[in-house]
Design a protein around this motif. Structure first.
Motif, mmCIF file in Angstrom:
data_model
loop_
_atom_site.group_PDB
_atom_site.id
_atom_site.type_symbol
_atom_site.label_atom_id
_atom_site.label_comp_id
_atom_site.label_asym_id
_atom_site.label_seq_id
_atom_site.Cartn_x
_atom_site.Cartn_y
_atom_site.Cartn_z
ATOM 1 N N LYS A 35 -9.321 -5.399 -1.378
ATOM 2 C CA LYS A 35 -8.354 -6.497 -1.408
ATOM 3 C C LYS A 35 -8.906 -7.760 -0.743
ATOM 4 O O LYS A 35 -8.600 -8.879 -1.167
ATOM 5 C CB LYS A 35 -7.047 -6.056 -0.755
ATOM 6 C CG LYS A 35 -6.229 -5.119 -1.635
ATOM 7 C CD LYS A 35 -4.911 -4.770 -0.981
ATOM 8 C CE LYS A 35 -4.045 -3.942 -1.928
ATOM 9 N NZ LYS A 35 -3.603 -4.728 -3.094
ATOM 10 N N THR A 36 -9.712 -7.604 0.313
ATOM 11 C CA THR A 36 -10.290 -8.793 0.932
ATOM 12 C C THR A 36 -11.255 -9.490 -0.020
ATOM 13 O O THR A 36 -11.473 -10.695 0.092
ATOM 14 C CB THR A 36 -11.014 -8.455 2.239
ATOM 15 O OG1 THR A 36 -12.038 -7.477 1.991
ATOM 16 C CG2 THR A 36 -10.049 -7.916 3.280
ATOM 17 N N ALA A 37 -11.812 -8.742 -0.968
ATOM 18 C CA ALA A 37 -12.700 -9.350 -1.958
ATOM 19 C C ALA A 37 -11.941 -10.233 -2.939
ATOM 20 O O ALA A 37 -12.548 -11.003 -3.688
ATOM 21 C CB ALA A 37 -13.475 -8.270 -2.715
ATOM 22 N N ILE A 53 0.839 -1.182 0.000
ATOM 23 C CA ILE A 53 0.000 0.000 0.000
ATOM 24 C C ILE A 53 0.882 1.242 0.000
ATOM 25 O O ILE A 53 2.014 1.228 0.474
ATOM 26 C CB ILE A 53 -0.931 0.017 1.231
ATOM 27 C CG1 ILE A 53 -0.128 -0.005 2.543
ATOM 28 C CG2 ILE A 53 -1.888 -1.149 1.203
ATOM 29 C CD1 ILE A 53 -0.991 0.113 3.767
ATOM 30 N N GLN A 54 0.353 2.307 -0.551
ATOM 31 C CA GLN A 54 1.111 3.547 -0.629
ATOM 32 C C GLN A 54 1.072 4.252 0.722
ATOM 33 O O GLN A 54 0.002 4.439 1.304
ATOM 34 C CB GLN A 54 0.524 4.460 -1.719
ATOM 35 C CG GLN A 54 0.572 3.844 -3.112
ATOM 36 C CD GLN A 54 1.999 3.548 -3.548
ATOM 37 O OE1 GLN A 54 2.878 4.392 -3.428
ATOM 38 N NE2 GLN A 54 2.228 2.345 -4.043
ATOM 39 N N VAL A 55 2.216 4.652 1.197
ATOM 40 C CA VAL A 55 2.290 5.227 2.533
ATOM 41 C C VAL A 55 1.589 6.575 2.605
ATOM 42 O O VAL A 55 1.252 7.038 3.690
ATOM 43 C CB VAL A 55 3.763 5.389 2.979
ATOM 44 C CG1 VAL A 55 4.414 4.038 3.122
ATOM 45 C CG2 VAL A 55 4.541 6.277 1.994
ATOM 46 N N ASN A 56 1.346 7.223 1.472
ATOM 47 C CA ASN A 56 0.714 8.526 1.505
ATOM 48 C C ASN A 56 -0.800 8.455 1.348
ATOM 49 O O ASN A 56 -1.464 9.474 1.209
ATOM 50 C CB ASN A 56 1.299 9.436 0.413
ATOM 51 C CG ASN A 56 1.087 8.882 -0.988
ATOM 52 O OD1 ASN A 56 0.705 7.727 -1.130
ATOM 53 N ND2 ASN A 56 1.329 9.705 -2.001
ATOM 54 N N LEU A 57 -1.380 7.253 1.348
ATOM 55 C CA LEU A 57 -2.819 7.140 1.263
ATOM 56 C C LEU A 57 -3.458 7.700 2.531
ATOM 57 O O LEU A 57 -2.980 7.483 3.641
ATOM 58 C CB LEU A 57 -3.238 5.681 1.110
ATOM 59 C CG LEU A 57 -3.052 5.019 -0.255
ATOM 60 C CD1 LEU A 57 -3.524 3.571 -0.183
ATOM 61 C CD2 LEU A 57 -3.808 5.766 -1.333
ATOM 62 N N ALA A 58 -4.578 8.396 2.364
ATOM 63 C CA ALA A 58 -5.340 8.825 3.522
ATOM 64 C C ALA A 58 -5.899 7.594 4.229
ATOM 65 O O ALA A 58 -6.114 6.552 3.622
ATOM 66 C CB ALA A 58 -6.474 9.747 3.080
ATOM 67 N N ALA A 59 -6.143 7.734 5.540
ATOM 68 C CA ALA A 59 -6.622 6.595 6.312
ATOM 69 C C ALA A 59 -7.915 6.022 5.731
ATOM 70 O O ALA A 59 -8.096 4.810 5.666
ATOM 71 C CB ALA A 59 -6.819 7.010 7.764
ATOM 72 N N SER A 60 -8.826 6.886 5.299
ATOM 73 C CA SER A 60 -10.084 6.408 4.737
ATOM 74 C C SER A 60 -9.853 5.621 3.454
ATOM 75 O O SER A 60 -10.561 4.653 3.160
ATOM 76 C CB SER A 60 -11.026 7.583 4.470
ATOM 77 O OG SER A 60 -10.449 8.494 3.563
ATOM 78 N N GLU A 61 -8.859 6.026 2.671
ATOM 79 C CA GLU A 61 -8.537 5.302 1.443
ATOM 80 C C GLU A 61 -7.969 3.926 1.750
ATOM 81 O O GLU A 61 -8.192 2.969 0.998
ATOM 82 C CB GLU A 61 -7.549 6.106 0.601
ATOM 83 C CG GLU A 61 -8.121 7.400 0.042
ATOM 84 C CD GLU A 61 -7.083 8.179 -0.743
ATOM 85 O OE1 GLU A 61 -7.268 8.355 -1.955
ATOM 86 O OE2 GLU A 61 -6.069 8.591 -0.137
ATOM 87 N N VAL A 62 -7.222 3.809 2.837
ATOM 88 C CA VAL A 62 -6.682 2.514 3.243
ATOM 89 C C VAL A 62 -7.824 1.555 3.569
ATOM 90 O O VAL A 62 -7.787 0.367 3.199
ATOM 91 C CB VAL A 62 -5.734 2.664 4.444
ATOM 92 C CG1 VAL A 62 -5.314 1.286 4.963
ATOM 93 C CG2 VAL A 62 -4.500 3.466 4.051
ATOM 94 N N LEU A 63 -8.859 2.051 4.261
ATOM 95 C CA LEU A 63 -10.009 1.202 4.572
ATOM 96 C C LEU A 63 -10.681 0.709 3.298
ATOM 97 O O LEU A 63 -11.018 -0.473 3.175
ATOM 98 C CB LEU A 63 -11.026 1.979 5.415
ATOM 99 C CG LEU A 63 -10.605 2.447 6.799
ATOM 100 C CD1 LEU A 63 -11.812 2.985 7.552
ATOM 101 C CD2 LEU A 63 -9.937 1.338 7.589
ATOM 102 N N THR A 64 -10.873 1.620 2.354
ATOM 103 C CA THR A 64 -11.506 1.240 1.092
ATOM 104 C C THR A 64 -10.663 0.217 0.355
ATOM 105 O O THR A 64 -11.175 -0.779 -0.184
ATOM 106 C CB THR A 64 -11.713 2.482 0.213
ATOM 107 O OG1 THR A 64 -12.561 3.409 0.906
ATOM 108 C CG2 THR A 64 -12.352 2.109 -1.114
ATOM 109 N N GLN A 65 -9.354 0.444 0.333
ATOM 110 C CA GLN A 65 -8.459 -0.490 -0.345
ATOM 111 C C GLN A 65 -8.458 -1.849 0.344
ATOM 112 O O GLN A 65 -8.439 -2.892 -0.326
ATOM 113 C CB GLN A 65 -7.042 0.078 -0.381
ATOM 114 C CG GLN A 65 -6.072 -0.767 -1.198
ATOM 115 C CD GLN A 65 -4.676 -0.186 -1.188
ATOM 116 O OE1 GLN A 65 -3.939 -0.350 -0.227
ATOM 117 N NE2 GLN A 65 -4.306 0.497 -2.264
ATOM 118 N N ALA A 66 -8.503 -1.852 1.670
ATOM 119 C CA ALA A 66 -8.532 -3.122 2.403
ATOM 120 C C ALA A 66 -9.791 -3.912 2.064
ATOM 121 O O ALA A 66 -9.749 -5.132 1.883
ATOM 122 C CB ALA A 66 -8.452 -2.866 3.907
ATOM 123 N N ALA A 67 -10.930 -3.215 1.969
ATOM 124 C CA ALA A 67 -12.180 -3.891 1.611
ATOM 125 C C ALA A 67 -12.096 -4.473 0.208
ATOM 126 O O ALA A 67 -12.573 -5.591 -0.053
ATOM 127 C CB ALA A 67 -13.349 -2.923 1.723
#
Length: 272
Positions: free
Chosen positions: A44-46, A28-42
């Protein structure tokens, strides 16, 4: 008995499969906003086709008292949906399940092994076979036990968390030997439920109705997948405190149905 469910469930006894093929996860990109990390995690789990989860869930209810569920589950979505759940501890209020619970999902069938159910339901074999299409019409005891399977699902849990409007990074921590970034926040139950597929929202809403805003902590590794999720919520004397550890993403798992000679049908004379 009514319990607080920490994840959205759906009509089936086990949450629907996390669809997709093997993940070629990129850091993951270290400069992603926290909310974007949540979206990306959702997202990726798919893409995850298998994982292992260990969980501890502590509950309290103003009328029913305190409870605890502790166990682990193997999960796979391919080549067919399957899960193998072992609950070492199942205590709800003044009730407990001696010897724990074992449940195996194979396709559209769940096999349940609970010693106490043999007396309650008149079963003659160690395992009881329950087609998912008959689950809602099955005994209250079977439904109560199998509901616990729903509480270990990674995909729907991350979807719930994406409803957060106040998530923030809380530092870097090691989880089971892996470097992770810790994220913390809250999510409102109603908004979180709406993140789920329509056929799962009603049961999720019922299960979480006794809680208001739920606090969460999620530890995400460099591949964008959660290694640990903690949930805490309370309202009018009801509380939820759950911690789940995830590992083995997309690794081969072996989930086998019990031997046929040890499996009996759900007795027809059971009632809710």
């Amino acid at each position: 008995m009514r319990t607080i469910s920490m994840t959205a469930a759906g009509a089936a006894l086990v949450v629907a499969a996390v669809a997709g093929c093997g993940s070629n996860a990129q850091p993951i990109q270290v400069n992603l906003a926290a909310s974007e990390v949540l979206t990306q995690a959702a997202q990726k789990t798919a893409e995850v086709t298998s994982y292992t989860v260990d969980a501890v869930v502590n509950l309290t209810h103003p009328q029913q008292g305190s409870g605890k569920v502790q166990g682990r589950m193997l999960y796979q979505s391919k080549p067919q949906l399957a899960a193998d759940l072992t609950l070492d501890t199942v205590d709800m209020g003044q009730r407990s399940v001696p010897g724990g619970v074992r449940a195996v999902l194979q396709g559209d069938t769940v096999y349940v092994k609970v010693e106490a159910l043999k007396e309650l339901l008149g079963a003659t074999k160690p395992w009881i076979k329950v087609p998912l299409k008959d689950a809602d019409g099955g005994s209250g005891e079977v439904n109560e036990v199998l509901t616990q399977v729903q509480q270990f699902d990674l995909g729907n849990m991350t979807k719930l968390i994406t409803a957060s409007q106040d998530v923030k990074a809380a530092g870097n921590e090691t989880v089971n030997g892996e470097d992770t970034t810790h994220y913390s926040g809250t999510f409102p139950v109603e908004a979180a439920v709406q993140q789920l597929p329509a056929d799962k929202q009603e049961q999720a809403r019922d299960g979480l109705a006794e809680l208001k805003d739920i606090k969460f902590d999620m530890w995400v590794a460099a591949d964008g997948l959660p290694r640990k999720i903690a949930l805490n919520g309370s309202k009018d004397g009801a509380t939820l405190d759950a911690t789940l550890f995830f590992k083995g993403f997309n690794e081969p798992v072996s989930i086998q149905a019990p031997p046929a000679d040890q499996v009996g049908e759900l007795p027809k004379n059971t009632t809710n």
